[in-house]
Design an enzyme around this catalytic site. Structure first.
Site, PDB file in Angstrom:
ATOM      1  N   GLU A 238     -55.327 -41.853 -23.503  1.00  0.00           N
ATOM      2  CA  GLU A 238     -54.622 -40.825 -24.021  1.00  0.00           C
ATOM      3  C   GLU A 238     -53.988 -40.828 -25.367  1.00  0.00           C
ATOM      4  O   GLU A 238     -54.151 -39.981 -26.304  1.00  0.00           O
ATOM      5  CB  GLU A 238     -53.543 -40.296 -23.107  1.00  0.00           C
ATOM      6  CG  GLU A 238     -53.896 -39.375 -22.020  1.00  0.00           C
ATOM      7  CD  GLU A 238     -54.417 -40.289 -20.829  1.00  0.00           C
ATOM      8  OE1 GLU A 238     -55.195 -39.634 -19.836  1.00  0.00           O
ATOM      9  OE2 GLU A 238     -54.352 -41.527 -20.823  1.00  0.00           O
TER      10      GLU A 238
ATOM     11  N   HIS B 239     -47.370 -36.905 -11.048  1.00  0.00           N
ATOM     12  CA  HIS B 239     -48.479 -35.960 -11.363  1.00  0.00           C
ATOM     13  C   HIS B 239     -47.877 -34.435 -11.081  1.00  0.00           C
ATOM     14  O   HIS B 239     -48.470 -33.466 -11.160  1.00  0.00           O
ATOM     15  CB  HIS B 239     -49.672 -35.906 -10.510  1.00  0.00           C
ATOM     16  CG  HIS B 239     -50.187 -37.477 -10.836  1.00  0.00           C
ATOM     17  ND1 HIS B 239     -49.740 -38.467 -10.052  1.00  0.00           N
ATOM     18  CD2 HIS B 239     -51.098 -37.822 -11.518  1.00  0.00           C
ATOM     19  CE1 HIS B 239     -50.574 -39.608 -10.101  1.00  0.00           C
ATOM     20  NE2 HIS B 239     -51.118 -39.181 -11.268  1.00  0.00           N
TER      21      HIS B 239
END
Length: 374
Positions: A104, A173
């Site tokens: 990322e 998450h």
């Protein structure tokens, strides 16, 4: 009559796009309908899932502007982890739809740099929880560069992906980043609920010259919503910074964003049977926040409940309550504002505990009755 005239104009516009033989037959049919006084219904809205709305918006913006490109993990050959980019790699090729490594920090930096160089990247995070790996690029590189360069270097990049709780994916998450990114000047932050929101906000975000964080919700991707013909237009955008009143009411104001908007509407329907009329506001944008719409509603209803999936401390609801307290609408409150939020704990994995950590319809109903003292 006005509706019939609008429909006739719509049919006329469609006829203009037909081949000559079709136009002649169509005009004859239209003339007969007008002479006989036949009243035509407006075109019915169609059902479109949030996933398809996002896919359409990406497709149309890639086609409209060659500077737009999409990058992220599995967005190309796999059609996206959630199939948001379905078919786009085959249509636009490797230079416009780019698969990246699982890094990322790396591909977010590429997106920010490309935006500084004049392109308009759409950077997809498989979940915004993973954006923490790239938060230096989002905050220090994207959000601050325009200001630090005295406006000479715009950064027109969109960071998008699922945000907040999904189902059974654990604490790492399940976080809502609305308050995280909404805290930072230099960013615009949008949070769609319906298909119309998703389509219009994504198109507006891609066309904006500022970095925009678009917080979607995985559990909404497969949900169909009615989409008006206006919203299906390639030119349709939802203005960033403008909330929408989803339901008119007079007794209490419910303010929310993303998936909890649906919960607010469900709660409002239940409460209406008991004589309580809730006004439901879909924020759509977290930053800049449309506090004027909220204030106008509070002046009318005299009561306020905020609903969000994120944690309570320093959350979106806390900001709304503070802004109302600091403004003139505070004088119209007949009771303290109440927040309904996610539980102040990391998200449990067990389903029964997870359900109790996320605001439910019953929680909103309880908060409304508490506020109204009924």
């Amino acid at each position: 009559m006005a509706a019939s005239a609008a429909v006739l104009r719509h049919l006329g516009a469609r006829l203009a796009r037909l081949p000559p033989r079709g136009r002649a037959a169509g005009r004859l049919l239209l003339l007969l309908q007008q002479r006989r006084g036949i009243r035509l219904s407006a075109p019915a809205p169609i059902q479109v899932t949030v996933r398809d709305a996002l896919n359409q918006a990406l497709d149309e913006e890639l086609e409209r502007d060659e500077r737009v490109f999409l990058l992220g993990e599995e967005v190309a050959q796999y059609d996206g982890a959630y199939k948001i980019s379905r078919g786009l790699w085959k249509k636009y090729g490797d230079k416009r739809v780019i698969d990246t490594p699982i890094s990322e920090m790396g591909f977010t930096g590429i997106a920010v740099g490309a935006a500084m160089a004049g392109l308009r990247p759409v950077c997809e995070f498989m979940t915004f929880n993973f954006s923490m790996q790239a938060i230096d690029q989002v905050i220090n590189s994207a959000a601050k560069t325009c200001y630090m360069s005295a406006g000479s270097i715009p950064v027109p990049v969109v960071f998008r992906g699922p945000n907040g709780a999904s189902a059974g994916v654990g604490a790492q998450h399940s976080q809502c980043f609305a308050a995280w990114y909404g805290h930072c000047p230099g960013l615009k932050v949008v949070s769609p609920w319906s298909s119309e929101d998703a389509r219009g906000l994504l198109k507006a975000s891609i066309r904006d010259d500022n970095p925009v964080v678009m917080l979607e919700n995985e559990l909404l991707y497969g949900v169909p919503f009615e989409m008006s013909e206006q919203a299906q237009s390639k030119d349709f955008v939802v203005p960033i910074g403008k909330a929408k009143i989803e339901r008119e009411g007079t007794h209490i104001t419910l303010v929310s964003h993303s998936r909890p908007v649906g919960h607010c509407l469900e709660a409002a329907a239940v409460l209406a049977k008991e004589g309580v009329e809730c006004e439901v506001i879909n924020l759509r944008t977290i930053r800049p926040m449309d506090i004027e719409t909220v204030e106008a509603s509070v002046v009318k209803t005299n009561h306020l409940v905020t609903v969000e999936g994120g944690w309570p401390q320093f959350g979106v609801g806390a900001e709304i309550c503070a802004r109302i307290m600091e403004g003139s609408a505070f004088n119209y409150l007949d009771a303290p504002a109440v927040r309904v939020t996610g539980a102040d704990v990391p998200m449990p994995y067990a389903k029964n505990l997870e359900d109790n950590c996320i605001p439910q319809v019953k929680d909103i109903i309880f908060a409304v009755k508490k506020t109204l003292n009924i």
